[in-house]
Scaffold this active site. Structure first.
Site, PDB file in Angstrom:
ATOM      1  N   ASP A  18       0.847  -1.190   0.000  1.00 16.00           N
ATOM      2  CA  ASP A  18       0.000   0.000   0.000  1.00 16.00           C
ATOM      3  C   ASP A  18       0.888   1.246   0.000  1.00 16.00           C
ATOM      4  O   ASP A  18       1.883   1.317   0.724  1.00 16.00           O
ATOM      5  CB  ASP A  18      -0.916  -0.011   1.234  1.00 16.00           C
ATOM      6  CG  ASP A  18      -2.056   0.970   1.103  1.00 16.00           C
ATOM      7  OD1 ASP A  18      -3.211   0.543   0.968  1.00 16.00           O
ATOM      8  OD2 ASP A  18      -1.779   2.200   1.105  1.00 16.00           O
ATOM      9  N   ILE A  19       0.521   2.229  -0.800  1.00 16.98           N
ATOM     10  CA  ILE A  19       1.325   3.443  -0.945  1.00 16.98           C
ATOM     11  C   ILE A  19       1.305   4.284   0.339  1.00 16.98           C
ATOM     12  O   ILE A  19       2.211   5.094   0.573  1.00 16.98           O
ATOM     13  CB  ILE A  19       0.805   4.265  -2.159  1.00 16.98           C
ATOM     14  CG1 ILE A  19       1.883   5.178  -2.709  1.00 16.98           C
ATOM     15  CG2 ILE A  19      -0.468   5.026  -1.828  1.00 16.98           C
ATOM     16  CD1 ILE A  19       1.546   5.776  -4.065  1.00 16.98           C
ATOM     17  N   ASN A  45     -12.925  -3.225   2.398  1.00 13.59           N
ATOM     18  CA  ASN A  45     -13.855  -2.110   2.504  1.00 13.59           C
ATOM     19  C   ASN A  45     -14.813  -2.162   1.321  1.00 13.59           C
ATOM     20  O   ASN A  45     -14.382  -2.242   0.171  1.00 13.59           O
ATOM     21  CB  ASN A  45     -13.092  -0.779   2.513  1.00 13.59           C
ATOM     22  CG  ASN A  45     -12.187  -0.653   3.724  1.00 13.59           C
ATOM     23  OD1 ASN A  45     -12.589  -0.954   4.838  1.00 13.59           O
ATOM     24  ND2 ASN A  45     -10.955  -0.222   3.506  1.00 13.59           N
ATOM     25  N   VAL A  72     -10.731   3.041  -3.649  1.00  9.93           N
ATOM     26  CA  VAL A  72     -10.360   2.464  -4.956  1.00  9.93           C
ATOM     27  C   VAL A  72     -11.389   1.389  -5.291  1.00  9.93           C
ATOM     28  O   VAL A  72     -11.508   0.385  -4.574  1.00  9.93           O
ATOM     29  CB  VAL A  72      -8.938   1.868  -4.929  1.00  9.93           C
ATOM     30  CG1 VAL A  72      -8.630   1.211  -6.271  1.00  9.93           C
ATOM     31  CG2 VAL A  72      -7.901   2.949  -4.619  1.00  9.93           C
ATOM     32  N   HIS A 114     -10.216  -5.366  -3.473  1.00 10.50           N
ATOM     33  CA  HIS A 114      -8.899  -5.700  -2.917  1.00 10.50           C
ATOM     34  C   HIS A 114      -9.025  -6.079  -1.457  1.00 10.50           C
ATOM     35  O   HIS A 114      -9.896  -5.581  -0.740  1.00 10.50           O
ATOM     36  CB  HIS A 114      -7.924  -4.522  -3.066  1.00 10.50           C
ATOM     37  CG  HIS A 114      -8.445  -3.230  -2.530  1.00 10.50           C
ATOM     38  ND1 HIS A 114      -9.330  -2.446  -3.244  1.00 10.50           N
ATOM     39  CD2 HIS A 114      -8.236  -2.587  -1.355  1.00 10.50           C
ATOM     40  CE1 HIS A 114      -9.625  -1.367  -2.530  1.00 10.50           C
ATOM     41  NE2 HIS A 114      -8.977  -1.429  -1.370  1.00 10.50           N
ATOM     42  N   HIS A 119      -6.994  -5.896   2.104  1.00 16.04           N
ATOM     43  CA  HIS A 119      -5.860  -5.322   2.829  1.00 16.04           C
ATOM     44  C   HIS A 119      -5.305  -6.414   3.746  1.00 16.04           C
ATOM     45  O   HIS A 119      -6.063  -7.017   4.515  1.00 16.04           O
ATOM     46  CB  HIS A 119      -6.296  -4.158   3.725  1.00 16.04           C
ATOM     47  CG  HIS A 119      -6.831  -2.969   3.001  1.00 16.04           C
ATOM     48  ND1 HIS A 119      -6.116  -1.795   2.846  1.00 16.04           N
ATOM     49  CD2 HIS A 119      -8.019  -2.751   2.390  1.00 16.04           C
ATOM     50  CE1 HIS A 119      -6.843  -0.916   2.183  1.00 16.04           C
ATOM     51  NE2 HIS A 119      -8.008  -1.467   1.900  1.00 16.04           N
TER      52      HIS A 119
HETATM   53  P1  5GP Z   1      -9.751   1.290   0.179  1.00 17.96           P
HETATM   54  O1  5GP Z   1     -10.124   2.377   1.164  1.00 17.96           O
HETATM   55  O2  5GP Z   1     -10.335   1.531  -1.191  1.00 17.96           O
HETATM   56  O3  5GP Z   1     -10.085  -0.075   0.723  1.00 17.96           O
HETATM   57  O4  5GP Z   1      -8.185   1.340   0.101  1.00 17.96           O
HETATM   58  C1  5GP Z   1      -7.459   1.665  -1.036  1.00 17.96           C
HETATM   59  C2  5GP Z   1      -5.995   1.636  -0.653  1.00 17.96           C
HETATM   60  O5  5GP Z   1      -5.237   1.776  -1.836  1.00 17.96           O
HETATM   61  C3  5GP Z   1      -5.561   2.736   0.309  1.00 17.96           C
HETATM   62  O6  5GP Z   1      -5.022   2.164   1.489  1.00 17.96           O
HETATM   63  C4  5GP Z   1      -4.513   3.522  -0.487  1.00 17.96           C
HETATM   64  O7  5GP Z   1      -3.430   3.944   0.312  1.00 17.96           O
HETATM   65  C5  5GP Z   1      -4.088   2.536  -1.551  1.00 17.96           C
HETATM   66  N1  5GP Z   1      -3.686   3.138  -2.813  1.00 17.96           N
HETATM   67  C6  5GP Z   1      -4.373   4.092  -3.504  1.00 17.96           C
HETATM   68  N2  5GP Z   1      -3.718   4.404  -4.638  1.00 17.96           N
HETATM   69  C7  5GP Z   1      -2.602   3.610  -4.661  1.00 17.96           C
HETATM   70  C8  5GP Z   1      -1.526   3.493  -5.596  1.00 17.96           C
HETATM   71  O8  5GP Z   1      -1.466   4.149  -6.640  1.00 17.96           O
HETATM   72  N3  5GP Z   1      -0.561   2.590  -5.287  1.00 17.96           N
HETATM   73  C9  5GP Z   1      -0.612   1.835  -4.155  1.00 17.96           C
HETATM   74  N4  5GP Z   1       0.406   0.971  -3.960  1.00 17.96           N
HETATM   75  N5  5GP Z   1      -1.608   1.927  -3.261  1.00 17.96           N
HETATM   76  C10 5GP Z   1      -2.594   2.817  -3.509  1.00 17.96           C
END
Ligand code: 5GP
Ligand code: ZN
Length: 120
Positions: free
Chosen positions: A31-32, A88, A97, A101, A103
């Site tokens: 995760d970034i 999520n 996103v 996915h 986590h």
């Molecule tokens: P969500 O809240 O949708 O479950 O989590 C999306 C996750 O994707 C977040 O923890 C965010 O930091 C990560 N993320 C968003 N954009 C990128 C990216 O371009 N690269 C990576 N490696 N992680 C990302």
């Protein structure tokens, strides 16, 4: 494949990511903006926007993602102390996103039971 999807871009190598695992069905990368010492996203290659969009035919795929998460947890030596898997789904869960996915979080005690963002 969705043209505006950041995870599809990572899958298609249009965007860089720190990839830790991949196979024909899935990819996993760091995760970034990590919320724990180990924070890895396990992502199907198939563009499924959210958990609620899962179809009956995706059941094996969602199982596969969990098996991968376990293997990665072991590779990152989380298997003894434990780890958390989070999905999520939708706005109230904080999904940002819209490409399904998991986590994988670990490497420190995860004190709160409701897992999201900095509060994980
Ligand atoms: P969500 O809240 O949708 O479950 O989590 C999306 C996750 O994707 C977040 O923890 C965010 O930091 C990560 N993320 C968003 N954009 C990128 C990216 O371009 N690269 C990576 N490696 N992680 C990302
Ligand atoms: Zn996508």
């Amino acid at each position: 494949m969705s043209v505006d999807c950041v995870f599809c871009k990572i899958i298609n190598r249009e965007l860089d990511a720190d990839i830790v695992y991949e196979d024909e069905k899935a990819i996993a990368f760091k995760d970034i903006n990590p919320a724990a010492p180990v924070h890895i996203l396990v992502v199907p290659r198939k563009h499924i926007p959210s958990l609620k969009d899962l179809e009956k035919s995706d059941e094996a795929l969602i199982g596969h993602l969990h098996t991968i998460a376990n293997e990665i947890a072991k590779a990152f030596k989380l298997d003894n102390k434990g780890y958390r898997i989070v999905i999520n789904c939708g706005a109230d869960a904080g999904q940002i996103v819209f490409h399904l996915h998991l986590h994988l979080l670990g490497g420190r005690p995860l004190l709160q039971t409701i897992a999201k963002g900095r509060g994980v």
